[in-house]
Design an enzyme around this catalytic site. Structure first.
Site, PDB file in Angstrom:
ATOM      1  N   LYS A  92      58.908  49.493  31.582  1.00 24.91           N
ATOM      2  CA  LYS A  92      59.043  50.102  32.908  1.00 24.91           C
ATOM      3  C   LYS A  92      59.119  51.635  32.773  1.00 24.91           C
ATOM      4  O   LYS A  92      59.288  52.165  31.663  1.00 24.91           O
ATOM      5  CB  LYS A  92      60.302  49.532  33.577  1.00 24.91           C
ATOM      6  CG  LYS A  92      60.222  48.018  33.819  1.00 24.91           C
ATOM      7  CD  LYS A  92      61.495  47.509  34.490  1.00 24.91           C
ATOM      8  CE  LYS A  92      61.429  46.011  34.716  1.00 24.91           C
ATOM      9  NZ  LYS A  92      62.631  45.519  35.439  1.00 24.91           N
TER      10      LYS A  92
ATOM     11  N   TYR B 156      56.002  42.017  42.270  1.00 25.23           N
ATOM     12  CA  TYR B 156      57.370  41.658  42.653  1.00 25.23           C
ATOM     13  C   TYR B 156      57.436  40.929  43.991  1.00 25.23           C
ATOM     14  O   TYR B 156      58.498  40.912  44.625  1.00 25.23           O
ATOM     15  CB  TYR B 156      58.248  42.912  42.680  1.00 25.23           C
ATOM     16  CG  TYR B 156      58.690  43.364  41.292  1.00 25.23           C
ATOM     17  CD1 TYR B 156      59.375  42.488  40.434  1.00 25.23           C
ATOM     18  CD2 TYR B 156      58.440  44.653  40.832  1.00 25.23           C
ATOM     19  CE1 TYR B 156      59.775  42.892  39.167  1.00 25.23           C
ATOM     20  CE2 TYR B 156      58.854  45.063  39.562  1.00 25.23           C
ATOM     21  CZ  TYR B 156      59.516  44.176  38.743  1.00 25.23           C
ATOM     22  OH  TYR B 156      59.929  44.570  37.483  1.00 25.23           O
TER      23      TYR B 156
ATOM     24  N   PHE C  46      67.220  44.878  47.079  1.00 27.35           N
ATOM     25  CA  PHE C  46      66.817  45.915  46.122  1.00 27.35           C
ATOM     26  C   PHE C  46      65.298  46.102  46.060  1.00 27.35           C
ATOM     27  O   PHE C  46      64.809  46.941  45.313  1.00 27.35           O
ATOM     28  CB  PHE C  46      67.360  45.602  44.725  1.00 27.35           C
ATOM     29  CG  PHE C  46      66.943  44.256  44.165  1.00 27.35           C
ATOM     30  CD1 PHE C  46      65.709  44.080  43.554  1.00 27.35           C
ATOM     31  CD2 PHE C  46      67.806  43.160  44.245  1.00 27.35           C
ATOM     32  CE1 PHE C  46      65.328  42.847  43.044  1.00 27.35           C
ATOM     33  CE2 PHE C  46      67.431  41.917  43.730  1.00 27.35           C
ATOM     34  CZ  PHE C  46      66.186  41.765  43.136  1.00 27.35           C
TER      35      PHE C  46
ATOM     36  N   ARG D 114      61.612  36.647  26.331  1.00 23.16           N
ATOM     37  CA  ARG D 114      62.804  36.767  27.194  1.00 23.16           C
ATOM     38  C   ARG D 114      64.064  36.893  26.328  1.00 23.16           C
ATOM     39  O   ARG D 114      64.998  37.615  26.683  1.00 23.16           O
ATOM     40  CB  ARG D 114      62.926  35.555  28.129  1.00 23.16           C
ATOM     41  CG  ARG D 114      61.785  35.419  29.134  1.00 23.16           C
ATOM     42  CD  ARG D 114      61.965  36.211  30.410  1.00 23.16           C
ATOM     43  NE  ARG D 114      63.059  35.761  31.236  1.00 23.16           N
ATOM     44  CZ  ARG D 114      63.293  36.261  32.454  1.00 23.16           C
ATOM     45  NH1 ARG D 114      62.505  37.216  32.975  1.00 23.16           N
ATOM     46  NH2 ARG D 114      64.301  35.826  33.152  1.00 23.16           N
TER      47      ARG D 114
ATOM     48  N   THR E 117      69.166  40.412  32.690  1.00 20.62           N
ATOM     49  CA  THR E 117      68.758  41.510  33.583  1.00 20.62           C
ATOM     50  C   THR E 117      69.668  42.735  33.505  1.00 20.62           C
ATOM     51  O   THR E 117      69.195  43.866  33.449  1.00 20.62           O
ATOM     52  CB  THR E 117      68.714  40.989  35.037  1.00 20.62           C
ATOM     53  OG1 THR E 117      67.971  39.765  35.062  1.00 20.62           O
ATOM     54  CG2 THR E 117      68.051  41.998  35.964  1.00 20.62           C
TER      55      THR E 117
ATOM     56  N   ARG F  93      67.473  45.102  26.189  1.00 17.21           N
ATOM     57  CA  ARG F  93      68.329  45.620  27.264  1.00 17.21           C
ATOM     58  C   ARG F  93      69.743  45.880  26.757  1.00 17.21           C
ATOM     59  O   ARG F  93      70.392  46.857  27.158  1.00 17.21           O
ATOM     60  CB  ARG F  93      68.322  44.651  28.447  1.00 17.21           C
ATOM     61  CG  ARG F  93      67.007  44.698  29.230  1.00 17.21           C
ATOM     62  CD  ARG F  93      66.894  43.539  30.184  1.00 17.21           C
ATOM     63  NE  ARG F  93      65.735  43.635  31.079  1.00 17.21           N
ATOM     64  CZ  ARG F  93      65.300  42.633  31.837  1.00 17.21           C
ATOM     65  NH1 ARG F  93      65.915  41.466  31.803  1.00 17.21           N
ATOM     66  NH2 ARG F  93      64.244  42.790  32.619  1.00 17.21           N
TER      67      ARG F  93
ATOM     68  N   ASN G 164      66.162  48.773  33.626  1.00 15.45           N
ATOM     69  CA  ASN G 164      66.477  47.926  32.463  1.00 15.45           C
ATOM     70  C   ASN G 164      65.310  47.839  31.471  1.00 15.45           C
ATOM     71  O   ASN G 164      65.125  46.840  30.788  1.00 15.45           O
ATOM     72  CB  ASN G 164      66.949  46.539  32.926  1.00 15.45           C
ATOM     73  CG  ASN G 164      65.920  45.832  33.768  1.00 15.45           C
ATOM     74  OD1 ASN G 164      64.794  46.303  33.910  1.00 15.45           O
ATOM     75  ND2 ASN G 164      66.285  44.691  34.321  1.00 15.45           N
TER      76      ASN G 164
ATOM     77  N   HIS H  77      60.064  44.411  31.465  1.00 18.74           N
ATOM     78  CA  HIS H  77      59.844  43.163  32.203  1.00 18.74           C
ATOM     79  C   HIS H  77      59.204  42.137  31.283  1.00 18.74           C
ATOM     80  O   HIS H  77      58.366  42.479  30.449  1.00 18.74           O
ATOM     81  CB  HIS H  77      58.898  43.409  33.388  1.00 18.74           C
ATOM     82  CG  HIS H  77      58.337  42.151  33.967  1.00 18.74           C
ATOM     83  ND1 HIS H  77      58.998  41.422  34.924  1.00 18.74           N
ATOM     84  CD2 HIS H  77      57.202  41.452  33.678  1.00 18.74           C
ATOM     85  CE1 HIS H  77      58.277  40.332  35.215  1.00 18.74           C
ATOM     86  NE2 HIS H  77      57.191  40.331  34.475  1.00 18.74           N
TER      87      HIS H  77
ATOM     88  N   GLU I 285      50.778  37.038  36.474  1.00 20.53           N
ATOM     89  CA  GLU I 285      50.976  38.445  36.103  1.00 20.53           C
ATOM     90  C   GLU I 285      49.865  38.952  35.174  1.00 20.53           C
ATOM     91  O   GLU I 285      49.414  40.092  35.303  1.00 20.53           O
ATOM     92  CB  GLU I 285      52.356  38.622  35.467  1.00 20.53           C
ATOM     93  CG  GLU I 285      53.474  38.394  36.481  1.00 20.53           C
ATOM     94  CD  GLU I 285      54.875  38.351  35.880  1.00 20.53           C
ATOM     95  OE1 GLU I 285      55.834  38.273  36.681  1.00 20.53           O
ATOM     96  OE2 GLU I 285      55.022  38.374  34.645  1.00 20.53           O
TER      97      GLU I 285
HETATM   98  P1  IDP Z   1      64.392  39.885  35.241  1.00 15.94           P
HETATM   99  O1  IDP Z   1      63.596  41.163  35.092  1.00 15.94           O
HETATM  100  O2  IDP Z   1      65.503  39.811  34.228  1.00 15.94           O
HETATM  101  O3  IDP Z   1      63.526  38.651  35.266  1.00 15.94           O
HETATM  102  P2  IDP Z   1      64.758  39.514  38.124  1.00 15.94           P
HETATM  103  O4  IDP Z   1      65.937  38.855  38.738  1.00 15.94           O
HETATM  104  O5  IDP Z   1      63.450  38.770  38.130  1.00 15.94           O
HETATM  105  O6  IDP Z   1      65.156  39.981  36.649  1.00 15.94           O
HETATM  106  O7  IDP Z   1      64.559  40.901  38.895  1.00 15.94           O
HETATM  107  C1  IDP Z   1      63.403  41.666  38.688  1.00 15.94           C
HETATM  108  C2  IDP Z   1      63.809  43.105  38.496  1.00 15.94           C
HETATM  109  O8  IDP Z   1      64.392  43.589  39.696  1.00 15.94           O
HETATM  110  C3  IDP Z   1      64.897  43.332  37.428  1.00 15.94           C
HETATM  111  O9  IDP Z   1      64.393  43.416  36.129  1.00 15.94           O
HETATM  112  C4  IDP Z   1      65.491  44.641  37.886  1.00 15.94           C
HETATM  113  O10 IDP Z   1      64.700  45.757  37.484  1.00 15.94           O
HETATM  114  C5  IDP Z   1      65.437  44.511  39.405  1.00 15.94           C
HETATM  115  N1  IDP Z   1      66.678  43.965  39.948  1.00 15.94           N
HETATM  116  C6  IDP Z   1      67.118  42.690  39.915  1.00 15.94           C
HETATM  117  N2  IDP Z   1      68.297  42.550  40.505  1.00 15.94           N
HETATM  118  C7  IDP Z   1      68.641  43.785  40.956  1.00 15.94           C
HETATM  119  C8  IDP Z   1      69.773  44.308  41.660  1.00 15.94           C
HETATM  120  O11 IDP Z   1      70.723  43.599  42.023  1.00 15.94           O
HETATM  121  N3  IDP Z   1      69.754  45.652  41.919  1.00 15.94           N
HETATM  122  C9  IDP Z   1      68.733  46.464  41.544  1.00 15.94           C
HETATM  123  N4  IDP Z   1      67.654  46.005  40.892  1.00 15.94           N
HETATM  124  C10 IDP Z   1      67.589  44.697  40.595  1.00 15.94           C
HETATM  125 MG    MG Z   2      62.128  38.026  36.725  1.00 21.63          MG
END
Ligand code: IDP
Ligand code: MG
Length: 148
Positions: free
Chosen positions: A9, A49, A57, A85, A91, A102, A112, A115, A126
């Site tokens: 990212k 997304y 968010f 993963r 996350t 991470r 973070n 992805h 994707e």
């Molecule tokens: P992942 O990347 O670990 O699969 P997801 O729940 O799919 O996590 O969320 C996608 C992305 O959205 C996360 O990697 C993060 O950058 C962002 N994200 C997820 N939850 C939050 C939040 O509560 N606040 C801000 N950003 C979030």
């Molecule tokens: Mg995800």
């Protein structure tokens, strides 16, 4: 064999972690089959997304992911989706275990670093989204050293 979509990212690129991340994937034994750096359009970011469209968010996430270059990659290996993963970690960077990407480099839930696709259907979606012209098909000589 699976292929998974991995994306460094904008925070990971800005912080100079591209080489570090790629090294971890290479060291693990995954095979790089696609790689490019692009500044995502709103259109591609929203498609990527789409599943989070209703989340609070979401708009901040789109702004973030379109804020600068990302490194889009495709990596192949046995159970590559799960393996990636596990390398990435959960996350929230503050909760991710040391040793994960991470856990070692992120302090935030949104910023973070990286992805990784979360399942086979997501990976297919994707990979087609970010690599519409396809990815490299190649065999690695070292494959027989990595797998029995
Ligand atoms: P992942 O990347 O670990 O699969 P997801 O729940 O799919 O996590 O969320 C996608 C992305 O959205 C996360 O990697 C993060 O950058 C962002 N994200 C997820 N939850 C939050 C939040 O509560 N606040 C801000 N950003 C979030
Ligand atoms: Mg995800």
């Amino acid at each position: 064999m699976q292929t998974t979509y991995i994306m460094i990212k904008p925070d990971g690129v800005q912080r100079g972690l591209v080489g570090e991340v790629i090294t971890r994937f290479e060291n693990k034994g995954l095979r790089l089959v696609g790689l490019k750096q692009i500044i995502p359009s709103n259109e591609i970011a929203e498609a990527h997304y789409a599943v989070h469209k209703e989340r609070p968010f979401y708009s901040g996430l789109i702004d973030f992911i379109t804020s600068g270059p990302v490194v889009a990659m495709a990596w192949t290996g046995v159970e590559a989706i799960k393996v990636a993963r596990n390398l990435i970690g959960p996350t929230n960077g503050r909760e991710a275990a040391p040793g994960t990407i991470r856990g070692d480099f992120a302090m935030d839930i949104g910023h973070n670093i990286i992805h990784g696709s979360d399942g086979e259907e997501t990976a297919k979606y994707e990979l087609e989204l970010w690599f519409p012209d396809g990815i490299a098909e190649w065999q690695r000589d070292a494959e027989s050293q990595i797998y029995e």
